[in-house]
Every structure is written in structure tokens, then in C-alpha cells.
Enzyme design. Structure first.
Site, short mmCIF file in Angstrom:
data_model
loop_
_atom_site.label_atom_id
_atom_site.label_comp_id
_atom_site.label_asym_id
_atom_site.label_seq_id
_atom_site.Cartn_x
_atom_site.Cartn_y
_atom_site.Cartn_z
CG LEU A 142 -11.38 -5.25 -10.82
CD1 LEU A 142 -11.37 -3.73 -10.89
CD2 LEU A 142 -12.18 -5.73 -9.62
N GLY A 153 0.78 -1.23 0.00
CA GLY A 153 0.00 0.00 0.00
C GLY A 153 0.82 1.28 0.00
CG MET A 155 -1.72 -8.72 -5.85
SD MET A 155 -0.59 -8.11 -7.10
CE MET A 155 0.26 -9.63 -7.48
CE LYS A 156 -8.03 -12.63 -5.62
NZ LYS A 156 -7.91 -14.04 -5.94
CG ASN A 162 1.79 3.22 -5.84
OD1 ASN A 162 2.09 4.26 -6.42
ND2 ASN A 162 2.47 2.09 -6.00
CG HIS A 191 2.03 -3.03 -14.95
ND1 HIS A 191 1.72 -4.16 -14.21
CD2 HIS A 191 3.04 -3.38 -15.79
CE1 HIS A 191 2.50 -5.15 -14.61
NE2 HIS A 191 3.30 -4.72 -15.56
C1 GRF Z 1 3.50 -1.27 -7.52
O1 GRF Z 1 4.75 -1.50 -8.10
C2 GRF Z 1 2.43 -1.13 -8.57
O2 GRF Z 1 2.89 -0.56 -9.75
C3 GRF Z 1 2.05 -2.57 -8.82
O3 GRF Z 1 2.11 -3.19 -7.57
C4 GRF Z 1 3.02 -2.47 -6.73
C5 GRF Z 1 2.27 -2.09 -5.50
O4 GRF Z 1 3.08 -1.53 -4.51
N1 GRF Z 1 0.78 -2.67 -9.48
P1 GRF Z 1 2.43 -0.86 -3.24
O5 GRF Z 1 1.49 -1.89 -2.63
O6 GRF Z 1 1.68 0.36 -3.68
O7 GRF Z 1 3.57 -0.54 -2.32
#
Ligand code: GRF
Length: 193
Positions: free
Chosen positions: A98, A20, A95-96, A22, A114
Site C-alpha cells: 500500500l 484466504g 500481495m500489494k 487467515n 507475516h
Molecule cells: C500467510 O502465511 C501470511 O502470513 C502471509 O501470506 C500467507 C497468506 O495465507 N502474509 P492465506 O491466504 O491466509 O491462507
């Protein structure tokens, strides 16, 4: 293009599965005056997701959906999103994949980040594959979500150079830093700000 009505911030939900970081960054961004979004809800498919500490810390509503039955979980999410008047979804390490039905029902306002220069390196273990293939460049992409994995119209990308002796952990860290800049920038862009 999504239109901003007056100065009201757009109710946004962030979907996570893991760390989390991001999400944390988006919460900070949403609290700034210039931000067009207000994060009202956090969705996780993992009850132990480390990132759930952020909605707790910032007093944002959150809920965990098991996804043992994907269609049931998605239906519940859609209902909760409707009740909370959510207009934008930001996937951040969710990770799912949709379903088509979910995307159709919610509408075209779902974004994802991504850690590669899409359309290259869709899916998992991006950084590892980039290093193994001795790529000179990698990066990150914010895109609209459609029903295929890591596809959908690209909003913004940031390119970084891959150094010769860089391992995938170092690359991951370097790209994450760029993700924290890119996601808010892409959100500003879709609101034409
Ligand atoms: C990030 O690298 C994002 O681009 C990818 O999964 C990772 C998530 O990282 N989809 P975080 O959970 O936000 O630390």
C-alpha cells in the site's frame, strides 16, 4: 492503542490475494462474542483469489480492485472504506504494498501478518529462505503497517522450532497454524482486551 467505544464492534476490512485461510480464521473469530471486530468488507486485488469463497459463504460484502493503476485502485478502496465506515484493516496474504498516501489517508489502523520472525525474512519465499539458511527457529509476526515492506511496529510474534528434516511446505503449514492463533490475539491486544 485503539479505544473501543461501548460494546460496538469495530468495522473491519480484510485484504487478501490468495487462499484466504487467515481470512476464514478471522471471520470465525469476528463471530465470537469476545471479538472486538466485525468483518464488514473483503478486498482482493485478484478476481480469482480462492479466498473469495469465504465472503460469499458468510455473506460479507467484497470487491476486487485491479491495481493496474495503483493510485486509482487505492482511491476507490479508500472511498468504499469510508462509505462502509471501516475503522480497521487487516492485511492477510495481500500481495500489494500500500502506498504512503493510502496509509496516511486511512490512518494508523492497518495490521499485517507475516510468516517470519520480523525483522528477519521480509518479503516473499520466507519459508524457503529460512530452510536454505538452516535457521533453527522461525515463526510469524503481526505488525502495524507503514509504507515500507513488512516493517512497522510489531504487535505480537510467535516463535517455532524448525526441525532438521522439515521442508518448506511442512514449515509453511506449521506456521500457518500459529498464524490462526496469533492474529486474533494481536487484535485483542491492540484493543487492550
Ligand atoms: C500467510 O502465511 C501470511 O502470513 C502471509 O501470506 C500467507 C497468506 O495465507 N502474509 P492465506 O491466504 O491466509 O491462507
Amino acid at each position: 492503542m485503539i479505544k473501543l467505544t461501548g460494546f460496538k464492534k469495530i468495522n473491519t476490512a480484510v485484504f487478501i490475494s490468495g487462499n484466504g485461510s487467515n481470512l476464514k480464521n478471522l471471520i470465525k473469530f469476528s463471530l465470537s462474542k469476545k471479538s472486538p471486530i466485525k468483518i464488514k468488507f473483503v478486498v482482493s486485488n485478484k478476481k480469482n483469489a480462492k479466498g473469495l469463497k469465504y465472503p460469499k459463504k458468510f455473506k460479507i460484502d467484497f470487491k476486487v480492485y485491479s491495481f493496474l493503476n495503483k493510485s486509482k485502485s487505492e482511491k476507490r478502496i479508500l472511498k468504499d472504506l469510508e462509505n462502509k465506515k471501516i475503522e480497521l484493516i487487516c492485511l492477510a496474504g495481500f500481495m500489494k504494498v500500500l502506498s504512503k498516501n493510502f496509509i496516511k489517508k486511512f490512518g494508523p489502523k492497518i495490521l499485517n501478518i507475516h510468516p517470519s520472525l520480523l525483522p528477519k525474512y521480509k518479503g516473499l519465499n520466507t519459508h524457503k529462505r529460512v530452510i536454505e539458511n538452516k535457521e533453527k527457529f522461525s515463526g510469524c509476526t503481526v505488525h502495524y503497517v507503514d509504507s515500507n515492506l513488512d516493517s512497522g511496529k510489531i504487535i505480537l510474534q510467535k516463535k517455532v522450532r524448525v526441525r532438521k528434516n522439515e521442508n518448506y511446505k511442512m514449515l509453511e503449514k506449521k506456521i500457518l497454524k500459529q498464524e490462526y492463533i496469533l492474529y486474533p490475539k494481536a487484535i485483542m491486544k491492540i484493543f487492550n482486551l
